[in-house]
Design a protein around this motif. Structure first.
Motif, mmCIF file in Angstrom:
data_model
loop_
_atom_site.group_PDB
_atom_site.id
_atom_site.type_symbol
_atom_site.label_atom_id
_atom_site.label_comp_id
_atom_site.label_asym_id
_atom_site.label_seq_id
_atom_site.Cartn_x
_atom_site.Cartn_y
_atom_site.Cartn_z
ATOM 1 N N GLU A 10 1.829 14.878 27.545
ATOM 2 C CA GLU A 10 1.070 14.537 26.271
ATOM 3 C C GLU A 10 0.140 13.493 26.562
ATOM 4 O OE1 GLU A 10 4.269 13.938 23.470
ATOM 5 O OE2 GLU A 10 2.706 12.621 22.061
ATOM 6 N N TYR A 11 -0.864 13.627 25.931
ATOM 7 C CA TYR A 11 -1.890 12.596 26.224
ATOM 8 C C TYR A 11 -2.492 12.059 24.622
ATOM 9 C CZ TYR A 11 -2.900 14.484 30.964
ATOM 10 O OH TYR A 11 -2.379 14.874 32.124
ATOM 11 N N ARG A 12 -2.645 10.758 24.802
ATOM 12 C CA ARG A 12 -3.016 10.016 23.492
ATOM 13 C C ARG A 12 -3.924 9.159 23.656
ATOM 14 N NH1 ARG A 12 2.860 7.888 21.623
ATOM 15 N NH2 ARG A 12 3.916 10.016 22.062
ATOM 16 N N PHE A 13 -5.015 8.907 22.876
ATOM 17 C CA PHE A 13 -6.035 7.982 22.603
ATOM 18 C C PHE A 13 -5.424 6.834 22.184
ATOM 19 C CE2 PHE A 13 -8.854 11.833 22.862
ATOM 20 C CZ PHE A 13 -9.372 11.187 24.201
ATOM 21 N N MET A 14 -5.429 5.678 22.738
ATOM 22 C CA MET A 14 -4.945 4.427 22.339
ATOM 23 C C MET A 14 -5.832 3.195 22.204
ATOM 24 S SD MET A 14 -1.120 4.270 23.535
ATOM 25 C CE MET A 14 0.091 5.098 22.837
ATOM 26 N N THR A 15 -5.695 2.400 21.615
ATOM 27 C CA THR A 15 -6.382 1.096 21.439
ATOM 28 C C THR A 15 -5.529 0.104 22.271
ATOM 29 O OG1 THR A 15 -5.252 0.616 19.369
ATOM 30 C CG2 THR A 15 -7.421 1.375 19.185
ATOM 31 N N ASN A 16 -6.054 -1.234 22.570
ATOM 32 C CA ASN A 16 -5.427 -2.128 23.374
ATOM 33 C C ASN A 16 -4.081 -2.540 22.629
ATOM 34 O OD1 ASN A 16 -6.977 -2.482 25.547
ATOM 35 N ND2 ASN A 16 -8.037 -4.089 24.319
ATOM 36 N N GLU A 17 -4.116 -2.598 21.237
ATOM 37 C CA GLU A 17 -2.966 -3.048 20.590
ATOM 38 C C GLU A 17 -1.816 -2.094 20.530
ATOM 39 O OE1 GLU A 17 -5.979 -3.230 19.546
ATOM 40 O OE2 GLU A 17 -6.262 -5.246 19.325
ATOM 41 N N LEU A 40 -1.158 0.219 22.756
ATOM 42 C CA LEU A 40 -0.896 0.509 24.337
ATOM 43 C C LEU A 40 -0.055 -0.841 24.397
ATOM 44 C CD1 LEU A 40 -1.227 1.841 27.150
ATOM 45 C CD2 LEU A 40 -2.961 0.157 27.486
ATOM 46 N N ARG A 50 4.023 -0.114 25.630
ATOM 47 C CA ARG A 50 4.493 -0.905 26.710
ATOM 48 C C ARG A 50 5.794 -1.578 26.371
ATOM 49 N NH1 ARG A 50 -1.098 -2.503 29.746
ATOM 50 N NH2 ARG A 50 -1.205 -0.661 31.080
ATOM 51 N N LEU A 85 -13.617 11.149 29.210
ATOM 52 C CA LEU A 85 -13.238 11.558 27.725
ATOM 53 C C LEU A 85 -12.637 10.020 27.291
ATOM 54 C CD1 LEU A 85 -10.532 14.364 28.337
ATOM 55 C CD2 LEU A 85 -12.445 14.408 26.827
ATOM 56 N N LYS A 101 -14.730 8.172 23.926
ATOM 57 C CA LYS A 101 -13.802 7.603 22.839
ATOM 58 C C LYS A 101 -13.760 6.124 22.665
ATOM 59 C CE LYS A 101 -11.937 10.846 20.175
ATOM 60 N NZ LYS A 101 -12.190 10.856 18.500
ATOM 61 N N LEU A 134 -11.653 4.359 24.092
ATOM 62 C CA LEU A 134 -10.200 4.170 24.007
ATOM 63 C C LEU A 134 -9.421 4.510 25.421
ATOM 64 C CD1 LEU A 134 -9.687 5.961 20.651
ATOM 65 C CD2 LEU A 134 -9.593 3.438 20.773
ATOM 66 N N HIS A 135 -8.203 3.906 25.482
ATOM 67 C CA HIS A 135 -7.582 4.319 26.452
ATOM 68 C C HIS A 135 -6.954 5.600 26.638
ATOM 69 C CE1 HIS A 135 -7.259 -0.027 28.063
ATOM 70 N NE2 HIS A 135 -6.871 -0.277 27.029
ATOM 71 N N LEU A 136 -7.034 6.363 27.643
ATOM 72 C CA LEU A 136 -6.140 7.558 27.936
ATOM 73 C C LEU A 136 -4.695 7.551 28.532
ATOM 74 C CD1 LEU A 136 -6.674 10.475 26.897
ATOM 75 C CD2 LEU A 136 -7.553 10.855 29.048
ATOM 76 N N VAL A 137 -3.751 7.806 27.532
ATOM 77 C CA VAL A 137 -2.607 7.412 28.189
ATOM 78 C C VAL A 137 -1.655 8.683 28.284
ATOM 79 C CG1 VAL A 137 -0.483 5.975 27.648
ATOM 80 C CG2 VAL A 137 -2.683 5.376 26.881
ATOM 81 N N VAL A 182 -1.270 4.920 32.143
ATOM 82 C CA VAL A 182 -2.651 4.662 31.581
ATOM 83 C C VAL A 182 -3.304 5.315 32.706
ATOM 84 C CG1 VAL A 182 -4.506 3.225 31.131
ATOM 85 C CG2 VAL A 182 -2.387 2.549 30.402
ATOM 86 N N VAL A 199 -13.249 -1.338 25.235
ATOM 87 C CA VAL A 199 -11.982 -0.710 24.130
ATOM 88 C C VAL A 199 -12.418 -1.016 22.916
ATOM 89 C CG1 VAL A 199 -9.668 -0.070 23.764
ATOM 90 C CG2 VAL A 199 -10.420 -0.923 26.091
ATOM 91 N N ARG A 200 -12.403 -0.036 21.861
ATOM 92 C CA ARG A 200 -12.740 -0.289 20.656
ATOM 93 C C ARG A 200 -11.494 -1.025 19.993
ATOM 94 N NH1 ARG A 200 -14.373 4.883 17.735
ATOM 95 N NH2 ARG A 200 -13.160 5.931 19.116
ATOM 96 N N LYS A 201 -11.874 -1.847 18.874
ATOM 97 C CA LYS A 201 -10.789 -2.554 17.975
ATOM 98 C C LYS A 201 -10.411 -1.342 17.037
ATOM 99 C CE LYS A 201 -10.810 -6.845 19.410
ATOM 100 N NZ LYS A 201 -11.410 -6.513 20.576
ATOM 101 N N PRO A 202 -9.031 -1.765 16.584
ATOM 102 C CA PRO A 202 -8.377 -0.721 15.524
ATOM 103 C C PRO A 202 -9.281 -0.541 14.506
ATOM 104 C CG PRO A 202 -6.782 -2.191 16.330
ATOM 105 C CD PRO A 202 -7.881 -2.749 16.887
ATOM 106 N N VAL A 210 -12.036 2.226 14.849
ATOM 107 C CA VAL A 210 -11.737 3.501 14.889
ATOM 108 C C VAL A 210 -11.840 4.192 13.476
ATOM 109 C CG1 VAL A 210 -9.836 5.124 15.603
ATOM 110 C CG2 VAL A 210 -10.379 3.013 16.874
#
Lengths: 336, 444
Positions: free
Chosen positions: A69-76, A78, A82, B321, B325, B327-330, B342, B349-352, B355
């Protein structure tokens, strides 16, 4: 002197129990208070040195592989993910406890000679009320000779497994824990498999659990295959066992040779705690702690002394090289 | 009479031999030296009728059987002709035959010490065996064995068949390539001179199973020529296709060519190729091992392949990708207990707060270009409410753990046996057998 049938019976049971215990290293003191001590737990957790990739690696436990599964995540986001996974990791790394081997405690509840010979089978009565723990559940046996008694530990395990089965546990001990089969698995160095299954099959106070795990720890220690158990829940238990049984030489040797000096020093700290040797003047330097330990506790083991000398020389040379590099950089900056 | 012409035909050799024998006997008996042999021969030859076969050489005769004149060909004659000349003397050696005769001077010496050897029959087994093996071996036709997986989708047509690597003239050898036929059709067009001209059209795809692939269409009047053309042309139009971890695509995607639409899904290791057979061939050649593809719209084989290749080439890497975006791709995997890994991090990286609530954040939806795949609901099978099914389930209930129990019995005792078997040997458990007779019971 003629023994009453009831006494003969008790003696047979008692004999069987003692022979089972004699096979393993009996703990002279109860290890449980030491094991559950906060400081000891912390030491064991640090020594496990968990690598998340190894803790969460795919394992042969029946979990199907699925499409990732893949998700786009912001630093927060993530960071939160974690943290959650770290909590999960420490759950997975919960160290199996080391406690004293249980002793048989069979009480005769009543003797009714009037009903002896009624059947030739034992009748077992189990209290299956919801919410009672397996350890304290009331289970009694009516012998054909009219004696009503509490159960032995093996009988208790068996009946608990029948009425309240634990997934993965079998009513009879799997053959892989018998010495001849266990040896084959130990030879192929599948230590984690043995230890994981032992955790499922036995309670920690079972003498069989102690036999199987101690046999495995000894084998790992003999072959110095500590890396096989690092980042797993069993590493802490193994270190505890080795420190308790004053058998740290091989581990220290491996630690010094691979440059894990801090781990060596921590293991020595654990050793002092478990063997109740107060060291008021415990040195701050890791190398000094190890040197002190080699001097006092191992009777100047030649291999350890040599390994430590080697380590000292190498680290000295490394420091020298580092300082030289720094000097050159400084000179270059001044020239520029 | 010309003896030369007759030599070619074995059936005539024997009568001629006999003829000469007669001649010799006459000569010997009459003991006449001065008879004109030429006269004698001519007199004999007059007696025998002249065959049509004697007029032409073997070559001429075979030509008449196997070919048609050009003019006749244009008019469509001789379509059912035999293609190849047959070797009528196959497996036959002069001097060796079924009778196993000794012919002095042919297959044996004429003189043995002082005596003249006469033609006679030999009957030794060894000789007969030798003879039989030589003749049968030569006559046997050897069929070429092709691996069942390389024979194609059906036995009748060429589709899905493996036709080997493309030939390359330059130094870059394409030996590690494999070519598969996707489509074989007979197409035709009209010409003023020849009328309807039929041509074989072959659509083939080639690849090295490591991401290099090319496809092409070859047309020729002969199948073999068309195959070669398609194969070699495909080898000249190679493209590099990115493959994720050597087993699947980078992400799900939608692709369209004409009215053929594809929904491609990334799959886990070991899933296999669950897709249209043309796409399966393409995947095998490219080196994709796990994929699911749903084809919607027109089932046109050439369009399917074109849409698939286009989609593959338009894939984006994870890094691309993430950069798009910001954004991190996880990655979360079930087998890793959903540990967040990750796999791509953008430069910034964008701030919340940055978005937007309107943008697509679902990864699958984003890579499908905002499309959502229609997943139909799976209904329970029709028999679920039948009374007979319920009865069957009730009857089967007591069997539900039998396999497990049987395994445990084998593990514990090494045979099918329970803890009660010693006490009641007559009730020993056994495997089910259709015809269980008393004999079987005794054996067990």
């Amino acid at each position: 002197m003629r023994l009453s049938p009831h006494r003969v019976f008790m003696k047979i049971i008692a004999n069987n129990v003692t022979t089972a215990i004699e096979q393993v290293t009996a703990y002279d003191r109860d290890p449980a208070p030491y094991f559950f001590d906060q400081e000891v737990q912390k030491l064991l957790q640090i020594l496990t040195r968990p690598i998340p990739e190894k803790v969460f690696r795919p394992r042969m436990n029946g979990v199907n592989i699925t499409t990732p599964e893949y998700r786009f995540m912001t630093n927060e986001e993530l960071e939160i993910a974690r943290k959650e996974s770290e909590i999960k990791m420490w759950d997975l790394l919960q160290i199996p406890p080391i406690v004293k081997i249980r002793e048989e405690d069979i009480r005769i509840l009543s003797k009714d000679p009037a009903i002896q010979g009624y059947t030739d089978a034992k009748h077992v009565f189990t209290d299956i009320t919801f919410g009672v723990s397996n350890k304290y559940r009331l289970i009694v046996v009516r012998e054909p000779n009219g004696i009503l008694r509490t159960v032995t530990h093996t009988e208790r395990d068996r009946l608990n497994q029948i009425y309240f089965p634990i997934p993965g546990r079998e009513i009879e001990m799997p053959k892989m824990f018998e010495e001849e089969h266990l040896k084959l698995i130990l030879d192929r160095e599948d230590y984690e498999f043995i230890l994981d299954r032992a955790c499922v099959q036995f309670n920690p106070d079972n003498s069989e659990y102690h036999r199987v795990t101690q046999r495995t720890y000894d084998e790992v220690n003999k072959k110095q295959k500590y890396d096989k158990l690092r980042s797993t829940r069993h590493y802490g238990s193994m270190i505890f066992y080795l420190a308790w049984s004053k058998n740290l030489n091989n581990l220290l040797l491996e630690n010094i040779e691979t440059g894990k000096i801090e781990d060596g020093a921590l293991a020595i700290k654990l050793y002092y705690i478990l063997n109740v040797k107060q060291k008021e003047n415990l040195k701050n330097n890791d190398v000094d702690i190890i040197e002190d330990f080699i001097k006092n506790e191992t009777n100047m083991n030649s291999k350890l002394v040599k390994a430590l000398e080697n380590y000292k020389q190498i680290s000295e040379a490394r420091e020298k090289l580092q300082s030289n590099i720094e000097k050159i950089h400084q000179n270059a900056e001044i020239n520029n | 009479m010309s003896i030369c012409a007759l030599r070619c035909y074995t059936p005539f050799i024997k009568p001629i031999q006999r003829l000469f024998l007669i001649e010799n006997r006459i000569l010997n008996k009459t003991n006449i030296q001065n008879i004109d042999i030429w006269k004698l021969q001519t007199s004999i030859s007059v007696v025998r009728p002249v065959s049509v076969l004697a007029k032409y050489t073997g070559k001429d005769l075979w030509k008449s059987v196997l070919s048609v004149s050009n003019a006749g060909k244009n008019r469509g004659r001789g379509k059912g002709l035999k293609r190849r000349q047959k070797d009528l003397n196959k497996g036959q050696i002069i001097g060796i035959g079924k009778l196993n005769m000794v012919w002095p001077g042919l297959n044996a010496p004429v003189m043995q010490e002082v005596n003249i050897v006469k033609p006679h029959k030999v009957s030794t087994n060894l000789d007969r065996e030798l003879q039989s093996t030589t003749s049968t071996d030569l006559l046997k036709r050897r069929s070429r064995k092709v691996h069942p997986l390389l024979r194609g989708w059906t036995s009748a047509k060429l589709g899905g068949k493996s036709i080997g690597p493309p030939e390359s003239s330059n130094e870059n050898s394409l030996n590690d390539f494999e070519t598969k036929v996707i489509q074989h059709r007979v197409v035709s067009h009209m010409t003023g001179n020849l009328g309807r001209v039929r041509v074989h059209s072959i659509f083939a795809i080639t690849g090295n199973q490591k991401g290099l692939c090319g496809f092409s269409l070859g047309k020729a009047s002969e199948i073999s020529t068309a195959l070669r053309l398609a194969k070699n042309r495909a080898g000249l139009k190679l493209m590099l296709i990115p493959i994720y971890n050597n087993h699947t695509v980078y992400h799900d995607f939608f692709s369209q060519f004409g009215s053929t639409k594809l929904f491609v899904s990334k799959k886990y290791d070991g899933y296999g190729l669950v897709c249209h057979r043309a796409i399966k061939c393409a995947c095998e050649v490219i080196g994709i091992k796990d994929i699911y593809v749903k084809v919607e719209g027109a089932i046109n084989y050439q369009h399917i392949i074109k849409a698939f290749i286009l989609g593959l080439l338009r894939q984006k890497t994870h890094q691309q990708l993430a950069e798009e975006k910001q954004l991190h791709l996880v990655e979360f995997r079930n087998e890793n207990q959903m540990y967040p890994k990750v796999i791509a991090t953008p430069a910034t990286v964008r701030k919340p707060a940055e978005v937007s609530s309107m943008e697509i954040l679902d990864f699958t939806q984003y890579v499908l270009g905002g499309k959502v795949v229609l997943k139909k609901k799976k209904y329970p099978p029709f028999y679920i409410n039948y009374n007979s099914y319920k009865i069957k389930q009730r009857k089967m209930e007591y069997l539900r753990n039998q396999d497990q129990v049987r395994i445990e019995m084998y593990a514990k005792h090494g045979e099918l046996k329970s803890f009660l078997t010693d006490k009641y040997p007559e009730a020993k458990p056994h495997l089910w057998k259709k015809n269980r007779t008393s004999e079987n019971e005794e054996e067990n």
